[in-house]
Design an enzyme around this catalytic site. Structure first.
Site, mmCIF file in Angstrom:
data_model
loop_
_atom_site.group_PDB
_atom_site.id
_atom_site.type_symbol
_atom_site.label_atom_id
_atom_site.label_comp_id
_atom_site.label_asym_id
_atom_site.label_seq_id
_atom_site.Cartn_x
_atom_site.Cartn_y
_atom_site.Cartn_z
ATOM 1 N N GLU A 104 0.283 5.112 -3.519
ATOM 2 C CA GLU A 104 0.416 3.736 -3.031
ATOM 3 C C GLU A 104 1.585 3.654 -2.047
ATOM 4 O O GLU A 104 2.550 4.420 -2.150
ATOM 5 C CB GLU A 104 0.629 2.841 -4.268
ATOM 6 C CG GLU A 104 1.009 1.418 -4.040
ATOM 7 C CD GLU A 104 -0.065 0.545 -3.416
ATOM 8 O OE1 GLU A 104 -0.522 0.889 -2.307
ATOM 9 O OE2 GLU A 104 -0.402 -0.495 -4.007
ATOM 10 N N ASP A 105 1.513 2.729 -1.109
ATOM 11 C CA ASP A 105 2.614 2.587 -0.143
ATOM 12 C C ASP A 105 3.831 1.907 -0.749
ATOM 13 O O ASP A 105 4.949 2.356 -0.581
ATOM 14 C CB ASP A 105 2.136 1.871 1.142
ATOM 15 C CG ASP A 105 1.470 0.518 0.883
ATOM 16 O OD1 ASP A 105 1.384 0.074 -0.286
ATOM 17 O OD2 ASP A 105 1.024 -0.106 1.866
ATOM 18 N N ASP A 108 5.385 -3.737 -5.318
ATOM 19 C CA ASP A 108 6.102 -4.989 -5.056
ATOM 20 C C ASP A 108 6.007 -5.877 -6.300
ATOM 21 O O ASP A 108 6.720 -5.654 -7.264
ATOM 22 C CB ASP A 108 5.467 -5.610 -3.795
ATOM 23 C CG ASP A 108 6.195 -6.835 -3.276
ATOM 24 O OD1 ASP A 108 7.422 -6.905 -3.413
ATOM 25 O OD2 ASP A 108 5.521 -7.729 -2.729
ATOM 26 N N LYS A 136 10.080 -2.044 -4.695
ATOM 27 C CA LYS A 136 10.885 -3.276 -4.551
ATOM 28 C C LYS A 136 11.017 -3.910 -5.926
ATOM 29 O O LYS A 136 10.327 -4.884 -6.237
ATOM 30 C CB LYS A 136 10.103 -4.267 -3.666
ATOM 31 C CG LYS A 136 10.619 -4.502 -2.276
ATOM 32 C CD LYS A 136 9.866 -5.692 -1.679
ATOM 33 C CE LYS A 136 9.555 -5.487 -0.225
ATOM 34 N NZ LYS A 136 8.722 -6.580 0.329
ATOM 35 N N VAL A 158 8.800 -5.182 4.877
ATOM 36 C CA VAL A 158 8.906 -3.956 5.675
ATOM 37 C C VAL A 158 7.548 -3.544 6.230
ATOM 38 O O VAL A 158 6.505 -3.833 5.640
ATOM 39 C CB VAL A 158 9.525 -2.803 4.849
ATOM 40 C CG1 VAL A 158 10.959 -3.124 4.485
ATOM 41 C CG2 VAL A 158 8.711 -2.503 3.597
ATOM 42 N N ASP A 164 1.642 -2.657 6.738
ATOM 43 C CA ASP A 164 1.289 -3.579 7.819
ATOM 44 C C ASP A 164 1.868 -4.967 7.627
ATOM 45 O O ASP A 164 2.252 -5.363 6.527
ATOM 46 C CB ASP A 164 -0.230 -3.746 7.875
ATOM 47 C CG ASP A 164 -0.761 -4.593 6.712
ATOM 48 O OD1 ASP A 164 -0.485 -4.242 5.556
ATOM 49 O OD2 ASP A 164 -1.425 -5.613 6.979
ATOM 50 N N ARG A 170 1.139 -0.530 11.335
ATOM 51 C CA ARG A 170 0.927 0.598 10.416
ATOM 52 C C ARG A 170 1.266 1.928 11.078
ATOM 53 O O ARG A 170 1.606 2.896 10.403
ATOM 54 C CB ARG A 170 -0.537 0.658 9.963
ATOM 55 C CG ARG A 170 -0.975 -0.476 9.054
ATOM 56 C CD ARG A 170 -2.321 -0.124 8.412
ATOM 57 N NE ARG A 170 -3.027 -1.275 7.870
ATOM 58 C CZ ARG A 170 -2.840 -1.763 6.636
ATOM 59 N NH1 ARG A 170 -1.938 -1.232 5.831
ATOM 60 N NH2 ARG A 170 -3.547 -2.798 6.225
HETATM 61 P P1 IMP Z 1 1.922 -5.877 -5.144
HETATM 62 O O1 IMP Z 1 0.523 -6.067 -5.652
HETATM 63 O O2 IMP Z 1 2.632 -7.185 -4.947
HETATM 64 O O3 IMP Z 1 2.744 -4.888 -5.922
HETATM 65 O O4 IMP Z 1 1.825 -5.364 -3.673
HETATM 66 C C1 IMP Z 1 1.231 -4.215 -3.345
HETATM 67 C C2 IMP Z 1 0.671 -4.285 -1.947
HETATM 68 O O5 IMP Z 1 1.231 -5.348 -1.184
HETATM 69 C C3 IMP Z 1 1.013 -3.040 -1.219
HETATM 70 O O6 IMP Z 1 -0.024 -2.105 -1.348
HETATM 71 C C4 IMP Z 1 1.173 -3.503 0.206
HETATM 72 O O7 IMP Z 1 -0.062 -3.405 0.880
HETATM 73 C C5 IMP Z 1 1.560 -4.947 0.119
HETATM 74 N N1 IMP Z 1 3.015 -5.171 0.342
HETATM 75 C C6 IMP Z 1 3.942 -5.524 -0.560
HETATM 76 N N2 IMP Z 1 5.170 -5.627 -0.014
HETATM 77 C C7 IMP Z 1 5.013 -5.324 1.286
HETATM 78 C C8 IMP Z 1 5.932 -5.225 2.412
HETATM 79 O O8 IMP Z 1 7.157 -5.440 2.341
HETATM 80 N N3 IMP Z 1 5.363 -4.883 3.590
HETATM 81 C C9 IMP Z 1 4.031 -4.622 3.746
HETATM 82 N N4 IMP Z 1 3.161 -4.683 2.735
HETATM 83 C C10 IMP Z 1 3.644 -5.040 1.522
HETATM 84 MG MG MG Z 2 -0.949 -4.336 2.951
#
Ligand code: IMP
Ligand code: MG
Length: 185
Positions: A104-105, A108, A136, A158, A164, A170
């Site tokens: 995963e990138d 969050d 994060k 970021v 993206d 990207r």
């Molecule tokens: P989560 O479900 O909130 O943990 O977020 C995961 C997804 O949100 C990641 O796979 C990213 O695609 C996107 N994401 C979360 N934070 C960022 C950021 O700072 N920049 C770009 N994409 C983010």
């Molecule tokens: Mg994304």
């Protein structure tokens, strides 16, 4: 659309340089090689953000691994999670009994990985290892941690190296903080 526009005009600051990313990804690859020695894991990249990290990470492992991808979406061109995760492209192969390495990138809120972990368990994965380039932790809503993470980042939006904003940036080779006026515009 202004075709003269350069991506870097929209970057407030560089958070992680190409060299820093390269060095850390190599370490993550070596760690995976140790952990999975003698096994044949299946890497499952989370599209679209994983594509650059996945390409570099799997080359750094030198493991006999299979490459799979899953597409999920929880963002709708905003900078925070909607909490609702949708599969936009499903796995193309059976994962029953497999050792899965999720690539995963960024971790969050944790909504995406909490959903995916449950989904892959339901599909019969023998083990699930979560590798994320960025973490994060300040934004977490779900009880989930990465098994391996590249860098902890502050609560800033970021982009780059796969990540993206509204599908752009990207292809930046580094990770940078976007100027807030870009997503307020
Ligand atoms: P989560 O479900 O909130 O943990 O977020 C995961 C997804 O949100 C990641 O796979 C990213 O695609 C996107 N994401 C979360 N934070 C960022 C950021 O700072 N920049 C770009 N994409 C983010
Ligand atoms: Mg994304």
């Amino acid at each position: 659309m202004n075709t003269e526009k350069r991506m870097k005009e929209d970057i407030l600051k560089v958070l992680l340089t190409e060299e820093e990313i390269r060095g850390r990804v190599k370490e993550l690859g070596e760690e995976l090689r140790r952990r999975f020695a003698g096994r044949r894991p299946m890497f499952v990249g989370v599209l679209n953000g994983c594509f650059m990290f996945m390409a570099d990470l799997v080359r750094a492992t030198d493991l006999m691994g299979e490459m799979e991808f899953i597409g999920v979406s929880s963002y709708h061109n905003t900078t925070s999670s909607s909490g609702v995760v949708q599969i936009t492209r499903d796995l193309q192969r059976d994962i029953t009994g497999r050792d899965i390495i999720i690539v995963e990138d960024i971790l969050d809120s944790g909504n995406t990985l909490a959903f995916l972990r449950q989904y892959l368990k339901t599909k019969g994965a023998a083990s699930i290892t979560i590798v994320t380039l960025l973490d994060k932790p300040s934004r977490r809503q779900k009880d989930i941690q990465a098994d391996l993470s590249g860098f902890e980042v502050p609560d800033e939006f970021v982009v780059g190296y796969g990540l993206d904003y509204a599908q752009y940036y990207r292809n930046l080779p580094y990770i940078g903080v976007l100027k807030p006026e870009v997503y307020r515009a």
